[in-house]
Design a protein around this motif. Structure first.
Motif, mmCIF file in Angstrom:
data_model
loop_
_atom_site.group_PDB
_atom_site.id
_atom_site.type_symbol
_atom_site.label_atom_id
_atom_site.label_comp_id
_atom_site.label_asym_id
_atom_site.label_seq_id
_atom_site.Cartn_x
_atom_site.Cartn_y
_atom_site.Cartn_z
ATOM 1 N N GLY A 161 -7.148 13.960 9.017
ATOM 2 C CA GLY A 161 -7.635 13.659 7.672
ATOM 3 C C GLY A 161 -6.612 13.901 6.578
ATOM 4 N N LEU A 162 -5.402 14.263 6.983
ATOM 5 C CA LEU A 162 -4.379 14.552 5.982
ATOM 6 C C LEU A 162 -3.805 13.258 5.412
ATOM 7 C CD1 LEU A 162 -2.878 17.042 4.854
ATOM 8 C CD2 LEU A 162 -1.172 16.715 6.644
ATOM 9 N N PHE A 163 -3.640 12.261 6.257
ATOM 10 C CA PHE A 163 -3.138 10.961 5.799
ATOM 11 C C PHE A 163 -4.285 9.956 5.790
ATOM 12 C CE2 PHE A 163 1.063 12.290 7.960
ATOM 13 C CZ PHE A 163 1.384 13.101 6.869
ATOM 14 N N ARG A 164 -4.042 8.844 5.129
ATOM 15 C CA ARG A 164 -5.076 7.809 4.986
ATOM 16 C C ARG A 164 -5.602 7.357 6.350
ATOM 17 N NH1 ARG A 164 -1.249 4.286 2.236
ATOM 18 N NH2 ARG A 164 -2.081 2.843 3.785
ATOM 19 N N ARG B 76 2.380 17.217 7.874
ATOM 20 C CA ARG B 76 3.062 16.944 6.610
ATOM 21 C C ARG B 76 4.380 17.704 6.559
ATOM 22 N NH1 ARG B 76 1.382 15.713 0.654
ATOM 23 N NH2 ARG B 76 3.314 16.358 -0.362
ATOM 24 N N GLY C 140 1.453 5.585 -1.265
ATOM 25 C CA GLY C 140 1.947 6.572 -0.315
ATOM 26 C C GLY C 140 1.036 6.687 0.892
ATOM 27 N N ILE C 141 1.274 7.716 1.692
ATOM 28 C CA ILE C 141 0.486 7.833 2.920
ATOM 29 C C ILE C 141 -0.611 8.890 2.826
ATOM 30 C CG2 ILE C 141 2.447 7.106 4.340
ATOM 31 C CD1 ILE C 141 2.827 9.996 5.191
ATOM 32 N N THR C 142 -0.590 9.684 1.774
ATOM 33 C CA THR C 142 -1.549 10.780 1.663
ATOM 34 C C THR C 142 -2.976 10.276 1.402
ATOM 35 O OG1 THR C 142 0.227 12.047 0.663
ATOM 36 C CG2 THR C 142 -1.996 12.983 0.511
ATOM 37 N N ALA C 143 -3.945 10.894 2.048
ATOM 38 C CA ALA C 143 -5.349 10.566 1.788
ATOM 39 C C ALA C 143 -5.782 11.221 0.481
ATOM 40 C CB ALA C 143 -6.218 11.077 2.939
ATOM 41 N N ARG C 144 -6.821 10.665 -0.207
ATOM 42 C CA ARG C 144 -7.330 11.280 -1.445
ATOM 43 C C ARG C 144 -8.793 11.656 -1.275
ATOM 44 N NH1 ARG C 144 -2.905 10.955 -4.089
ATOM 45 N NH2 ARG C 144 -1.649 9.270 -3.325
ATOM 46 N N ARG D 134 0.836 -1.193 0.000
ATOM 47 C CA ARG D 134 0.000 0.000 0.000
ATOM 48 C C ARG D 134 0.883 1.261 0.000
ATOM 49 N NH1 ARG D 134 -5.230 1.683 1.772
ATOM 50 N NH2 ARG D 134 -5.527 3.380 0.274
#
Lengths: 195, 195, 195, 195
Positions: free
Chosen positions: D143-146, D81, C191-195, C186
């Motif tokens: 909410g910045l990361f997954r 971040r 990466g670790i960023t949410a979308r 994953r």
DNA sequence: TATGAATGAGATTTCATTCAT
DNA sequence: GATGAATGAAATCTCATTCAT
């Protein structure tokens, strides 16, 4: 080359070294430790002494000069019992002034006595022994001491006892020098048995 | 790991090392000298021991076990005079079997007693001291010994004398063990004065 | 001379040695420790192996054979994303079977890779690198991966991450192999960023 | 005792030793090699340090002080971040100044971390881990990361990747520090998949 | 007089390896 | 196959001593 023997600084250094020798023995004390105690670097010691052994020499010869002076004075005493008493008293006084030398002899006798430079150690020891035996012999022959006394054996048994109390100096013992000397003389002359 | 403690070869090496220690002291004896005496290389010693100190440990602990056994047996004796006599006799016998250990303690006591590994040295010394003082106290209280005897001071004066005759073993002295013990006991109980 | 490679005893010894290598590294593990673990004397190991390096060789070559088999199978996969997924999955499985080899490479890579005997290490590493880069290149060219991906740099950044989870085996962590693989994939793909 | 920590000569020697450690690892580097590099005899090193480990200690503690300073500064950053970005950037900068320390930790971690003297290694590692997890947690919660990010697992996967690029320094690679950092950050935040 | 740096000999210890039994 | 003993090379460390500045 090196600092003259009567220099104050030098005397101070010898004393510092002596304290360490008394604590840990001659060989176990490093030149660096001596220098540290003096607040200088180890190499700087060699401006004052040409070797570690020179420091040892200084301490040991001063010690033996002192001891022998005491023995010779005692040997002049006509009464053997008095002579022995004086030997013991003078030894005790001398030893408390030379703790370092004593520790050195006790710990590192083999090391020193093997070197030509320290030949005087053996000579002095012989004189010490002879003084004791002479007085014990005189006392026995005059009927003052037991007729069956093996004087040489007795000397052997006694010699080391004399050197010991010095090493107690640092421990927190409760005895004065006088107490020790008296206890020792009493033991020597009368033993522990009640009469 | 290393050779087991009861291995014949190992025992032999400990004995060889002990002879050298007795002659020159523990620290003054090098591992190479021990190996030379055994006819092997210095590294090979480490097949049997993990350090020089292990050899020392082996010699010292065996010595103290032996000494304490003698003291405990003597302490069981109801008569204080007999008890002390037995302490002296057993000490002398024990010491002649452990010359190395004694030299080690005399020369390198500071070195050993500072290490946790050799903590048992201090413990044993305390038991030895207590045994002496107990017997001297009992003798004094029962009127057998002088009423004015400072028992702790007397012990201090006596302790080291006990260890000494051992160091004569190598010299060509004329005394038997019995002579030494008898001389010592006589001195201890009666002193040198004629009556 | 030595035990044949398929001997049961020998296999067992290699495994024992491997456990120790995994724990402490190859060089830090002594032949004596291996022998101790096997309950024999160190010299006896030489009936089975002609050197410590032979044991290392056995562990390392078995490891690389296994790794390369997995990579080659994965490379046959037409879809690059699937290929990479398979590389990761097979690596993880392989590594858990060869903890010792991995520790050896991580700790003592310099030592091994300098010896001609272990030349195959470099060869295998090159094949591993090439496999990664090939798949990353294919994915980038097909529009599956980012167009600005520096594939060689990415490989470099990724390579070591792959070897790591193995070393967690002994710690009391809460993750299963699957969790680790999934987390890693994953991270790698998204990466670790949410979308 | 030994040369003071701020002595120029001493600093130079530490650096020389560090270069060798970075190349071959701490244990694999001999004291003689360090001395050779400095053009002196191996014994002379002990004028400046009391052991090889002291040199290691100096390198490792300087490294960790530097790393932790960077982490603490980054942790003050309000945006997670940004905090992580700063951790990565500061790490990379720090690491390039401490290649030796890193190699030592990678090769000889077991050796060092087992010694009480190096207890600070474990302490520092814990602070590093906590800093990462804190920032990842904060990013996920905001909410910045997954949302499904396993922060502890992610840290585990990431930790070692950070230390790696340093070891490339000596090889003739084509990447600048900035390229490496950017590649790493991109991988970390976005993965390799195209959108 | 002292510093700072080094020497050089020798100490203890480690360890892979060998080999007769 | 294993034991028991040893080798031999090399490692870390110690320390009295020297000497240019």
């Amino acid at each position: 080359m090196t600092t003259p023997r009567n220099s104050e600084r030098r005397t101070h250094l010898v004393q510092l070294a002596g304290d360490l020798f008394a604590e840990k023995g001659f060989r176990a004390t490093t030149v660096r430790e001596i220098a540290d105690a003096a607040g200088i670097l180890s190499g700087s010691l060699y401006h004052h002494f040409d070797s570690k052994e020179s420091i040892g020499d200084e301490l040991l010869s001063a010690f033996l000069d002192d001891v022998l002076a005491g023995y010779r004075a005692a040997a002049a005493e006509p009464d053997p019992r008095r002579a022995i008493e004086q030997i013991v008293r003078s030894s005790t006084a001398t030893l408390s002034r030379h703790r370092a030398a004593l520790t050195m002899l006790q710990n590192d006798w083999t090391y020193f006595s093997a070197q030509p430079r320290f030949a005087y150690l053996r000579t002095a020891m012989k004189e010490i022994e002879q003084t004791w035996i002479d007085q014990l012999d005189r006392g026995r022959e005059s009927g003052l001491f037991r007729a069956d006394l093996d004087t040489r054996l007795t000397y052997r048994l006694l010699r080391d006892i004399l050197w010991i109390p010095t090493s107690w100096a640092q421990s927190k013992n409760a005895w004065t020098d006088d107490q020790i000397v008296d206890g020792l003389l009493r033991l020597l002359f009368d033993g522990i048995t009640a009469r």
